[in-house]
Write a protein that holds these residues in place. Structure first.
Motif, PDB file in Angstrom:
ATOM      1  N   ALA A   1       0.120  14.665  10.269  1.00 13.55           N
ATOM      2  CA  ALA A   1      -0.122  15.526   9.112  1.00 13.55           C
ATOM      3  C   ALA A   1       1.068  15.563   8.164  1.00 13.55           C
ATOM      4  O   ALA A   1       0.936  15.935   7.007  1.00 13.55           O
ATOM      5  N   GLY A   2       2.230  15.166   8.654  1.00 14.15           N
ATOM      6  CA  GLY A   2       3.416  15.189   7.812  1.00 14.15           C
ATOM      7  C   GLY A   2       4.451  16.224   8.240  1.00 14.15           C
ATOM      8  O   GLY A   2       5.431  16.439   7.544  1.00 14.15           O
ATOM      9  N   LYS A   3       4.217  16.847   9.396  1.00 14.03           N
ATOM     10  CA  LYS A   3       5.157  17.871   9.879  1.00 14.03           C
ATOM     11  C   LYS A   3       6.553  17.294  10.106  1.00 14.03           C
ATOM     12  O   LYS A   3       7.545  17.845   9.638  1.00 14.03           O
ATOM     13  N   SER A   4       6.588  16.181  10.812  1.00 17.58           N
ATOM     14  CA  SER A   4       7.892  15.592  11.118  1.00 17.58           C
ATOM     15  C   SER A   4       8.560  15.038   9.878  1.00 17.58           C
ATOM     16  O   SER A   4       9.784  15.111   9.741  1.00 17.58           O
TER      17      SER A   4
ATOM     18  N   ASN B   1       0.851  -1.172   0.000  1.00 13.22           N
ATOM     19  CA  ASN B   1       0.000   0.000   0.000  1.00 13.22           C
ATOM     20  C   ASN B   1       0.887   1.222   0.000  1.00 13.22           C
ATOM     21  O   ASN B   1       1.815   1.311   0.786  1.00 13.22           O
ATOM     22  N   GLU B   2       0.607   2.131  -0.872  1.00  8.69           N
ATOM     23  CA  GLU B   2       1.387   3.351  -0.864  1.00  8.69           C
ATOM     24  C   GLU B   2       0.668   4.404  -0.051  1.00  8.69           C
ATOM     25  O   GLU B   2      -0.568   4.481  -0.041  1.00  8.69           O
ATOM     26  N   PHE B   3       1.459   5.196   0.631  1.00  9.27           N
ATOM     27  CA  PHE B   3       0.888   6.156   1.550  1.00  9.27           C
ATOM     28  C   PHE B   3       1.632   7.476   1.374  1.00  9.27           C
ATOM     29  O   PHE B   3       2.852   7.539   1.529  1.00  9.27           O
ATOM     30  N   PHE B   4       0.881   8.500   0.995  1.00 10.46           N
ATOM     31  CA  PHE B   4       1.496   9.816   0.806  1.00 10.46           C
ATOM     32  C   PHE B   4       1.646  10.509   2.157  1.00 10.46           C
ATOM     33  O   PHE B   4       0.668  10.981   2.722  1.00 10.46           O
ATOM     34  N   ALA B   5       2.857  10.538   2.671  1.00 10.29           N
ATOM     35  CA  ALA B   5       3.062  11.215   3.945  1.00 10.29           C
ATOM     36  C   ALA B   5       3.111  12.717   3.712  1.00 10.29           C
ATOM     37  O   ALA B   5       2.824  13.510   4.592  1.00 10.29           O
ATOM     38  N   LEU B   6       3.504  13.075   2.495  1.00 10.00           N
ATOM     39  CA  LEU B   6       3.707  14.479   2.203  1.00 10.00           C
ATOM     40  C   LEU B   6       3.433  14.714   0.734  1.00 10.00           C
ATOM     41  O   LEU B   6       3.874  13.957  -0.113  1.00 10.00           O
ATOM     42  N   ASN B   7       2.691  15.749   0.444  1.00  7.29           N
ATOM     43  CA  ASN B   7       2.404  16.078  -0.941  1.00  7.29           C
ATOM     44  C   ASN B   7       2.229  17.587  -1.003  1.00  7.29           C
ATOM     45  O   ASN B   7       1.132  18.103  -1.054  1.00  7.29           O
ATOM     46  N   LEU B   8       3.357  18.267  -0.957  1.00  5.61           N
ATOM     47  CA  LEU B   8       3.332  19.691  -0.673  1.00  5.61           C
ATOM     48  C   LEU B   8       3.366  20.580  -1.899  1.00  5.61           C
ATOM     49  O   LEU B   8       3.973  20.230  -2.901  1.00  5.61           O
TER      50      LEU B   8
END
Lengths: 245, 283
Positions: free
Chosen positions: A66-69, A40-47
């Motif tokens: 949310a992807g801050k770290s 499974n792919e998981f977008f931790a960050l898509n800025l």
């Protein structure tokens, strides 16, 4: 005000393996059981993109996960982006954790030198700054005691002192200020304001609204790996408050 | 483009593109300060809280050599190629102690540095390099004792000794290669942690540490002899004995060992370069 950091269309995808193949048994099992390999792919960050200029203090906040770290990790080069690009024009000190590499058996002094070299300082630079680091940390005579005998407050003070005294242009700070007593927190804030006035950029990831309000002028609100707000801190916090309700 | 590298500390470009081997070599060069810091820290940790401190450094090799000296020199009066056995064993141990120490230390180093790797950036290869340098301390101590033994037995040395630094340098890079490979494998397969101590015991017997390599190779037919030298340690120990004791050496064997060592080193460096960026996500 010169450009310090430029982030362009950054994304980070984590692959969620059903089985982390850390042992022979699991590897063999997965060879025979193809289904487990479907990931499974998981977008931790898509800025979207953002920039940071020297002297700016940028706050980053958002719900857990949310992807801050992840963003901070990419900026500190601990992990790499899946796509997009980051350009950094200067030296970086990342405080994802303070006192990285501190070893309990070693003395405060020995740990300062090792930690400082992880932050990119050479021995001569550290020696030159040592008195300032020691004075700021208020550790005093205990500097030559193994740090396993330190209280957690002493540990934090020493670790933070090293980080804040590195010669860098950009500080990346992940919620580490929440520790230490009020006096020391104030002292750290003053020191960071001083650094920013001298031209250093600071990125502060925090959940602490008061801290963000009083310390940062610009806020990045991140949710679900995306920037949902980039602008004035007070407006950002209001928006964040509304979304929470 | 070189200008895009991390070599210039004031400009960095981070993207999904991995760095190549050349770039990582340049990074190592620019990280010498940090390598020194890692070595200094490891030395201090090793002797922190021990009341004898640095004396331990001498105690272990001394104990080894004393045991060998008394058992073999006095009781058995055994000699190999007209040389006292203690000298023979000391030269073997010189290489073996270093290889086993470095392999064990380096092998566990990546997993052991988990916390630092997750929290800060530096070229990860520094970790194995620092461990290889750490082992040089023990190596020098054994080297020193070997020369004391040489003087005690009044064995003269030849010009071959000039090759010793080169042989020892080769030993360090080959050990680093083996250790790094093990460390990568341990990250992938944690099971291997338990196999290392056993492999090191096995290695002591399949390498000519406490016996001359001729004991094995003389009985082997033709090219099968060279299989023995696929273990890089065999050739390195033979080379050291040639260099210090002036013993005859199987040149083809040493060449094969060196080649095997270099291949292991290359493979481990290439693999390391490939997994380096994934370490913080995988560990």
């Amino acid at each position: 005000m010169s450009l310090l950091l430029s982030v362009k269309n950054l994304s980070k995808v984590y692959k969620l393996n059903k089985a982390e193949m850390n042992s022979f048994r699991e590897t063999f099992r997965s060879i025979f059981n193809r289904q487990e390999q479907i990931r499974n792919e998981f977008f931790a960050l898509n800025l979207a993109s953002f920039d940071l200029s020297s002297g700016e203090i940028l706050g980053i906040t958002g719900p857990n996960g949310a992807g801050k770290s992840t963003l901070l990790k990419i900026l500190s080069e601990v992990t790499y982006p899946t796509s997009g690009e980051v350009e950094i024009f200067g030296r970086v000190a990342s405080m994802l954790e303070i006192g990285t590499g501190f070893h309990p058996e070693l003395t405060g002094r020995e740990n300062v030198f090792f930690n400082a070299s992880l932050l990119g300082m050479n021995r001569a630079e550290t020696e030159q700054k040592f008195d300032q680091i020691l004075a700021f940390s208020e550790i005093g005579e205990f500097i030559d005691t193994p740090i396993k005998r330190y209280s957690s407050g002493m540990y934090v003070r020493l670790a933070f002192s090293v980080a804040i005294h590195t010669h860098v242009d950009l500080f990346l700070i992940d919620e580490v200020l929440a520790v230490g007593d009020i006096n020391f927190q104030e002292k750290c804030k003053d020191k960071m304001k001083e650094l920013s006035a001298a031209g250093a950029g600071i990125i502060l990831v925090s959940h602490n609204q008061r801290m963000l309000e009083e310390f940062t002028s610009r806020l990045l609100l991140i949710d679900g790996g995306e920037i949902i707000f980039d602008g004035n801190t007070n407006e950002g916090l209001k928006l964040y408050g509304r979304n929470l309700d | 483009m070189l200008s895009e590298l991390k070599t210039n500390s004031s400009y960095k470009r981070l993207s999904s593109k991995p760095i190549n081997v050349l770039e990582s070599l340049i990074q190592i060069w620019y990280s010498l300060e940090l390598i020194k810091a890692f070595v200094r820290r490891d030395i201090k940790i090793r002797y922190a809280q021990t009341s004898l401190g640095v004396i331990w450094l001498f105690a272990q090799p001394l104990a080894y050599l004393f045991a060998i000296f008394f058992v073999f020199n006095t009781s058995f009066e055994s000699r190999i190629d007209n040389l006292p056995y203690s000298l023979f064993a000391a030269t073997g141990l010189m290489i073996w102690t270093y290889v086993s120490f470095t392999t064990t230390q380096t092998g566990n180093s990546l997993l052991g540095s988990l916390e630092i790797i997750r929290k800060t950036y530096f070229p990860r290869i520094i970790i194995p390099i620092a461990k290889s340098i750490l082992g040089l301390i023990d190596l020098s101590v054994i080297c020193f004792f070997t020369f004391v033994l040489l003087m005690y037995h009044q064995v003269s040395i030849s010009m071959n000794i000039l090759a010793l630094p080169l042989i020892l340098f080769f030993t360090t890079i080959v050990s680093m290669g083996i250790g790094t490979l093990v460390s990568i494998l341990i990250v992938r397969f944690r099971d291997l942690q338990h196999i290392i101590p056993f492999s090191m015991q096995l290695g002591l017997f399949i390498s000519p540490v406490i016996y001359p390599s001729t004991v094995v190779t003389n009985d082997l037919p033709g090219y099968l002899q060279y299989v023995y030298y696929l273990n890089p340690v065999s050739g390195l120990i033979d080379a050291v004995r040639w260099s210090i004791l002036g013993l005859e050496v199987n040149i083809m064997g040493v060449v094969i060992s060196c080649a095997a060592g270099l291949i292991i080193l290359s493979i481990s460096m290439l693999l390391f370069n490939r997994i380096e960026r994934d370490l913080s996500d995988k560990l």
